[in-house]
Structures are given as structure tokens and as C-alpha cells.
Design a protein around this motif. Structure first.
Motif, short mmCIF file in Angstrom:
data_model
loop_
_atom_site.label_atom_id
_atom_site.label_comp_id
_atom_site.label_asym_id
_atom_site.label_seq_id
_atom_site.Cartn_x
_atom_site.Cartn_y
_atom_site.Cartn_z
N GLY A 143 35.88 14.93 24.10
CA GLY A 143 36.10 14.85 22.66
C GLY A 143 35.17 15.81 21.95
O GLY A 143 34.21 16.32 22.53
N GLY A 144 35.45 16.06 20.69
CA GLY A 144 34.60 16.93 19.90
C GLY A 144 34.69 18.40 20.28
O GLY A 144 33.88 19.21 19.85
N GLY A 413 42.32 11.83 20.55
CA GLY A 413 41.28 10.89 20.15
C GLY A 413 41.61 9.46 20.48
O GLY A 413 40.71 8.62 20.61
N HIS A 416 39.93 7.46 23.50
CA HIS A 416 38.55 6.97 23.50
C HIS A 416 38.48 5.45 23.50
O HIS A 416 37.39 4.89 23.64
CB HIS A 416 37.80 7.49 22.28
CG HIS A 416 37.52 8.97 22.33
ND1 HIS A 416 36.76 9.55 23.31
CD2 HIS A 416 37.91 9.98 21.51
CE1 HIS A 416 36.68 10.86 23.09
NE2 HIS A 416 37.36 11.14 22.01
N HIS A 451 43.89 7.41 11.85
CA HIS A 451 43.01 8.17 10.97
C HIS A 451 42.91 7.39 9.67
O HIS A 451 43.92 6.97 9.11
CB HIS A 451 43.60 9.56 10.70
CG HIS A 451 42.69 10.47 9.93
ND1 HIS A 451 42.31 10.23 8.62
CD2 HIS A 451 42.08 11.62 10.27
CE1 HIS A 451 41.51 11.20 8.20
NE2 HIS A 451 41.35 12.05 9.19
N ALA A 483 38.88 7.84 16.00
CA ALA A 483 38.86 9.30 16.08
C ALA A 483 40.28 9.84 16.14
O ALA A 483 41.13 9.32 16.87
CB ALA A 483 38.08 9.73 17.32
N TRP A 484 40.53 10.89 15.39
CA TRP A 484 41.83 11.55 15.29
C TRP A 484 41.54 13.04 15.31
O TRP A 484 40.55 13.47 14.76
CB TRP A 484 42.51 11.11 14.00
CG TRP A 484 43.88 11.60 13.70
CD1 TRP A 484 45.07 11.00 14.03
CD2 TRP A 484 44.24 12.75 12.91
NE1 TRP A 484 46.13 11.70 13.52
CE2 TRP A 484 45.64 12.79 12.83
CE3 TRP A 484 43.50 13.76 12.29
CZ2 TRP A 484 46.33 13.78 12.15
CZ3 TRP A 484 44.18 14.75 11.60
CH2 TRP A 484 45.58 14.76 11.54
N ARG A 485 42.36 13.81 15.91
CA ARG A 485 42.07 15.22 16.17
C ARG A 485 41.43 15.92 14.97
O ARG A 485 42.07 16.09 13.93
CB ARG A 485 43.36 15.94 16.58
CG ARG A 485 43.14 17.35 17.11
CD ARG A 485 44.46 17.93 17.62
NE ARG A 485 44.27 19.22 18.25
CZ ARG A 485 45.28 19.94 18.78
NH1 ARG A 485 46.51 19.47 18.75
NH2 ARG A 485 45.04 21.11 19.33
N VAL A 487 38.95 14.63 13.34
CA VAL A 487 38.33 13.53 12.59
C VAL A 487 38.12 13.89 11.12
O VAL A 487 39.06 14.29 10.44
CB VAL A 487 37.05 13.02 13.29
CG1 VAL A 487 37.38 12.25 14.54
CG2 VAL A 487 36.09 14.16 13.64
N GLU A 654 40.20 21.28 18.60
CA GLU A 654 40.51 20.63 17.32
C GLU A 654 40.46 21.59 16.14
O GLU A 654 40.83 21.23 15.02
CB GLU A 654 39.52 19.48 17.09
CG GLU A 654 39.62 18.41 18.16
CD GLU A 654 38.43 17.47 18.17
OE1 GLU A 654 38.49 16.44 17.48
OE2 GLU A 654 37.46 17.76 18.88
#
Length: 683
Positions: A143-144, A413, A416, A451, A483-485, A487, A654
Motif C-alpha cells: 500500500g501507499g 486498498g 488491507h 472512501h 483506505a481507497w486508492r 486515500v 496511486e
């Protein structure tokens, strides 16, 4: 370098069934102080590349040039594992271990490219295997957009260690100095330039060699010699995807496996009051009906029976405290809490609805809880987090829990969160058998981690002398969010980049010019490139407009986008998007382009299609007929331009999402004079 524990020694030595024994070990995490590549003075320049893609065009790519090294038959049982990331067998074939989840972002290919580059492997002889959850790899949380950013130096170090071991083994065989030897793909070359030993020959020969420490000196390849990294490369999984042979979680079967689905309350927080257990059991193939924390599970010999059994349950629900909750009411609360703006500033509020992840692969998991341990297969973005969840549920030690990570069909996301893993483990425990838990599309849409609905307020000096400041106000309701692509970067970019255009209009300034005045150098580089390649300022047909937006997602990857939009009545159509990105050293240009294109499609879905609405405490939308994705025939032509850079790689997964909504909204204003401050964009 770290000392090798007894457990780690056994893991490594047990794999070295023949041939070359080594004593180098690379931990999953190294610090900046101990990482030799953090101080390298070598630089590389990635050529600026432009690719135009649309529904009717295909980008052409070139693979790394094939090597001409002779393949030796060798002994495949002879193995060299210089570290946890790779293994070489006696034929010279290389197996690289991917330790981050493959979500379609190409991470398995990127990991393999970096290691293969540094060890001078023959790319056509490289294969990739997936690691289960294992803390030896450090953080496996995908992620991130951090997988390459955080591991680039570690992967280079792993490849360099393998190369130096092989060179040292060859030097000992020839009785020459290590520093006089060099490598070509899959081969160590004698100082005379004529004699050669393939990697497979060196391993099969059974030469023992102490691995040298890979320090700040020569083992690091000069990027000017890269022949794999930086080249457009087909994903290692592409053939399986195209042939339909990729095995996702829902494709797995185990001996004695049962199939389950769960009836969940439509209202968040509700519980079952009554249900017709006998009617469900009367469905041929249904074997069990179990009440669990989140609802009622129907277990069967096959998926169809489980689904039919769930329909027959006819559950009546206690709808809980959220019955009566509406998204309109939540939004009104956000509006009521909006602050006023002082007279010396320009400000506006921008609204974002709840948004679903809507990944093509719904949630699900396979769990096999036995008396001595548990195995789980799940489309997770956090394998070690899933393993901790299983440990907490079962009481097993970490060593007794294995979490496998099959290829993942998106997730953005959603992966997770371990709700499907939890449910599958509970059912396997109760039944004493392996269980495949399936979520339908309707389950996925109604029980997502959305989201959050939010209102972002942007303010800026009326003169436009500095960037706007943005303050978020998200819905504090118990609707599950996550979390959503990209964020919070998505709504922040929409607010900030829309207000910059509003300030420009209020001051009679070209919005491109204003951005060039108030943005830093990194931003200006991509803004200027996107504007230049889009033909900013050139004429467009009547009813069309151009809009520009810039954002550096997570503050690491500058991206600028220019959207060309037509407006006919209330219909908004995006025809072309020009994107410029600066992501440091590029591992695979094809992946960079694909992630920008995918991010644009994902962001356009959010910008133009449907949000999630709540009525009476339940989600209204249920499938792709009322939560629409951007269809192929509405996908714009996309051009991606990559800024040449020798800086360390950042992330791209992202980064294409945040700029697209404000670019489109600004283009609509250019075409119509109408400001749109709410997503989805509606005229």
C-alpha cells in the motif's frame, strides 16, 4: 549485514542440496546508514518517452535484448540461495521471490527486474514465485505505492550479493583475482576475456565459496550499464492472464473443501432475528447452516447450492441503531459545519461522496484450520496482518499459521482488511474442514470499507500569491470506511486544484501561468511538460475546454494532467488526457504508463459515474448496473510522458488518480463557465 540466526541458517542450508554453499544473508529491512547504495555517485538518465493509448490503439514495447549465453543442461537439484530473495539452480535458471502482493500493478515483474539486473541474470531464464506471510521480508504491507520506493536498494543489494558470490567461485576455480573477473548475462568471464563459466556450471561444480560482503565499493552496477531496468518489459504473469490460467483465490480447491456464503444484514450493525434453517437445508447440496457474528452462513458441497440456500433462509433482521441513517443527512451535517472565509481570501467547499473500491475480484478467502495449525489463501494486501488475525482467532503460534497470497484482482486498498479471512477461519474451525468463503459482487458492494464522505474546504489569498490551504471535514458516522486508492490525496487534489483555477479566473490569469508562479521546481517540471505536450492554448472545437491539475501524491511523485473535455447538454465527455510524471529511476516504463492510465480510468469512474448512497442505514447500490465503472468506449486517449531522472524511484500505483477529477472540472469550466464543486461531476 546481519548475523544469521540458527533458524535462518537452517532455512538457507537446507535449500543448498548440492553445489555452492554460501554464508551471506540479507534481512528484509536495512537502514539508510548500512545500505551501500544510498551513497552511490552513479547516475542514470531515463529517456523521456511518450505513449499514446486508447481503445483503438496499442502501445508498442520492446523487451530487454535476448542474451546469447549457451544454456548448459546442469543439475536442477544443485541450488544456490545467496539470500531470501532468489535461488539459482544447476541449470542456471533463476527463481526470484516476490514478497509484496501482486494487485495488477506489476510488482512481481519489477522486483525480478531489479534483482536480475544487478546479478546479471539472463532475463529469459528468470521466473517468479510468491512469498507467503513472513517477517523475514520485513514489511509486506502492499500500500501507499511504497513497494519499489522502500525496497529498491535492498533488491539491488540482493542481486549484487549473488553476482559477487558467483564471481568469487569462478575466480577460485581459475586461480585468478576476483577483481579481474567480470560478468555477462548468466556467465562469469575470465580475465583473458575468452574463458567463461555459466552460473549453472559454477553451482553444479560444487565449489564452496565464502560470500564477500557487499559494501560501498565495486559490486554495485553502474546504472549506465543497465540492460533490464528501464526497458519496457512484459509482465511475468501476462501469459497466464491472457490464457485464463491465473489461479485466484476463488479458483483454489482443497481435498474435502466446503463452500460457504453468508447472509449479512443490509443495515450496518444489524443482526439476524429469525431465519428458515430447514428451508436452506432442503436445498440439494446444502450441508450446514451456522449463525456467526456478522450473519448466517450457508455451507454446501458447491457454490451454487450455497447461494440457493442463502436465498431460502428468508432472514428477518434487527436493523440496529443505524436504521434511518442517510447519506443526504450526513452530507447536510458536513455542510452545516463549513466555516466562513475571511474577506481577504477566496474560498470554496468541495464535496466527495462515499466511494466503493469495486475491484473486479470480490472479497473471499480459503481457510483450513487443523489441530496443528492453519493455512489461509486470501487476496490480501497485508499478509502479515492477516496472519496476526488468524493467530488471534485460533491461538496458534506464528510458526503454525501460513498465509498464502495468490494473485489479486485489484483491491485498491480493500485488501488491507481481514473480514473475509476472519469469517473463513471461523467457519473452518466450526466445521473441522477446509472452507472456501465466497463474497458475491452484491456482498462486496454492500459491505465495503468505503472512501469516506467528506467536504474539503480550500482557501487562498485573493491575489493568488500562494498555494491554497485545504482543510478536510469527513463524515464521523459509523459507516465503515477505509483506505481507497490514493486515500486523502484524491479529495485534497480536487479541492486545491479546483480553487487554483477559481483564483486564476478571479484575477484574469491563465491557470497554467498561475501554477508556474506558485508551484515549486519539481511541480513546474511536470506541469510544463504536460502543458507543452497537450498543446495548451491551441484552439479547440466549440463546446470543448482544457483543464489542468497537478498533485504530488504522498508528497513523493509529481504528476500533472491536462484533460480535453466536450460538453453537450448535460453530458461530459473526456476525449484526451495528457499526463506527465516524475517518478525517479524508472524500472519498467510499461508499468509506469499502465499505472497512470489505470489511475486515470479509476479517477474518472469516481469523477463521472456513481457514488455510494445510504438509505435507511443500508447501501443503495448493489452491482455494476447502479455503481457504474468507466466503460471502454468512454476511456479517453491517454498520453503518458515520463520525466528523465536519476533520482531514486518513488511510486506510481496511486499517483494517477488525484489530478484527473480537478483537471476535468477545470476543463468543464473552460468549456461552459460553470464551476463544479461536487463529485460525481454533474451539470
Amino acid at each position: 549485514m546481519t548475523d544469521m540466526s540458527r533458524r535462518e541458517f537452517i532455512k538457507v542450508s537446507s535449500l543448498a542440496t548440492g553445489g555452492l554453499m554460501v554464508s551471506v544473508y540479507l534481512a528484509g529491512c536495512i537502514t539508510k546508514e548500512t545500505d551501500p547504495t544510498t551513497t552511490t555517485t552513479s547516475t542514470t538518465s531515463t529517456s523521456t518517452s511518450t505513449t499514446t493509448t486508447s481503445s483503438s490503439t496499442t502501445a508498442t514495447t520492446s523487451e530487454p535484448e535476448p542474451t546469447t549465453t549457451t544454456t548448459y543442461p546442469g543439475d536442477p537439484n544443485a541450488q544456490l540461495r545467496p539470500n531470501i530473495y532468489l535461488l539459482i539452480d544447476g541449470t542456471g535458471a533463476v527463481t526470484i521471490t516476490a514478497f509484496r502482493s501482486e494487485l495488477g500493478q506489476g510488482i512481481r515483474t519489477a522486483i525480478a527486474m531489479v534483482i536480475a539486473e544487478e546479478m546479471d541474470a539472463e532475463w529469459e531464464r528468470v521466473s517468479v514465485t510468491q512469498a507467503p506471510a513472513d517477517s523475514d521480508y520485513g514489511d509486506q504491507n502492499t500500500g501507499g505505492s511504497l513497494s519499489i520506493k522502500n525496497h529498491y536498494q535492498i533488491l539491488r543489494r540482493a542481486g549484487a550479493a549473488a553476482r559477487e558470490v558467483l564471481i568469487a567461485a569462478a575466480a577460485r576455480t581459475w586461480d585468478v583475482r576476483v577483481k579481474d573477473c567480470r560478468t555477462e548475462p548468466g556467465t562469469v568471464v575470465h580475465p583473458d576475456g575468452e574463458s567463461r563459466l555459466t552460473y549453472g556450471e559454477l553451482i553444479t561444480a560444487g565449489v564452496e565459496e565464502e560470500a564477500p560482503r557487499v559494501n560501498r565499493a565495486k559490486p554495485w552496477k553502474d546504472p549506465s550499464r543497465f540492460r533490464i531496468v528501464g526497458q519496457p518489459t512484459t509482465l511475468v504473469d501476462a501469459a497466464d492472464h491472457l490464457s485464463g490460467t491465473t489461479r485466484y483465490t476463488n479458483d483454489l480447491t482443497l481435498p474435502g473443501m466446503r463452500y460457504a456464503v453468508i447472509a449479512r444484514c443490509p443495515t450496518f450493525g444489524g443482526r439476524p432475528l429469525d431465519y428458515d434453517r430447514a428451508a436452506a437445508l432442503a436445498i440439494p447440496g446444502v450441508t450446514d447452516v451456522l449463525e456467526i457474528e456478522k450473519g448466517v452462513a450457508v455451507v454446501a458441497d458447491h457454490t451454487w447450492a450455497a447461494l440457493q440456500g442463502r436465498e431460502a433462509l428468508n432472514v428477518s433482521w434487527s436493523r440496529g441503531s443505524l436504521a434511518g441513517t442517510t447519506s443526504a443527512g450526513i452530507q447536510q451535517h458536513l455542510i452545516d459545519s463549513t466555516r466562513s472565509v475571511g474577506s481577504s481570501r477566496i474560498g470554496a467547499a468541495y464535496d466527495i461522496p462515499y466511494l466503493a473500491h469495486a475491484a473486479l475480484e470480490p472479497m473471499g478467502a480459503v481457510a483450513d484450520v487443523r489441530s496443528d495449525g492453519c493455512e489461509v489463501w486470501a487476496p490480501t494486501q497485508d499478509p502479515q496482518g492477516a496472519r496476526r488475525t488468524v493467530q488471534n482467532l485460533t491461538g496458534f503460534a506464528r510458526s503454525a499459521v501460513t498465509v498464502h497470497v495468490p494473485p489479486v484482482g485489484g483491491k485498491f486498498g480493500r485488501g488491507h482488511y481481514d473480514d473475509a479471512v476472519t469469517e473463513a477461519v471461523h467457519l473452518s474451525q466450526a466445521l473441522g474442514a477446509p472452507v472456501k468463503l465466497m463474497w458475491t459482487r452484491e456482498d462486496d458492494m454492500a459491505h465495503d470499507r468505503y472512501h469516506p464522505m467528506s467536504r474539503y474546504q480550500a482557501t487562498a489569498p485573493a491575489s493568488g500569491s500562494s498555494r491554497p490551504s485545504v482543510r478536510s471535514n469527513s463524515a464521523g458516522s459509523p459507516i465503515p470506511t477505509g483506505a481507497w486508492r490514493s486515500v486523502g490525496n484524491h479529495p485534497t487534489a480536487f479541492a486545491r486544484e479546483s480553487l487554483i483555477d477559481e483564483v486564476a479566473a478571479a484575477n484574469g490569469i491563465d491557470p497554467l501561468k498561475l501554477r508556474m508562479q506558485i508551484m515549486d521546481r519539481a511541480a513546474r517540471r511536470v506541469i510544463e511538460l504536460a502543458a507543452e505536450q497537450s498543446g495548451w492554448g491551441s484552439p479547440l472545437p466549440d463546446g470543448w475546454g482544457r483543464g489542468i491539475a497537478y498533485f504530488s501524491t504522498f508528497g513523493v511523485t509529481p504528476v500533472a494532467q491536462v484533460a480535453e473535455v466536450s460538453v453537450e447538454g448535460s453530458a461530459i465527455r473526456v476525449h484526451r488526457v495528457v499526463c506527465a510524471v516524475d517518478c525517479g529511476v524508472v524500472i519498467n516504463p510499461d508499468t509506469v504508463r499502465a499505472q497512470m492510465e489505470g489511475g486515470i480510468a479509476f479517477g474518472l469512474t469516481a469523477a463521472l459515474k456513481d457514488g455510494i448512497t445510504i438509505e435507511d442505514g443500508a447501501v443503495v447500490q448493489s452491482n455494476f448496473h447502479d455503481y457504474r465503472l468507466l466503460p471502454f468506449d468512454e476511456m479517453p486517449e491517454v498520453e503518458v510522458h515520463i520525466v528523465p531522472s536519476s533520482e531514486p524511484p518513488t511510486g506510481v500505483g496511486e499517483m494517477g488518480v488525484p489530478p484527473i477529477a480537478p483537471a476535468v472540472a477545470n476543463a468543464v469550466f473552460a468549456a461552459t463557465g460553470i464551476r463544479l464543486r461536487s463529485i460525481p461531476l454533474r451539470l
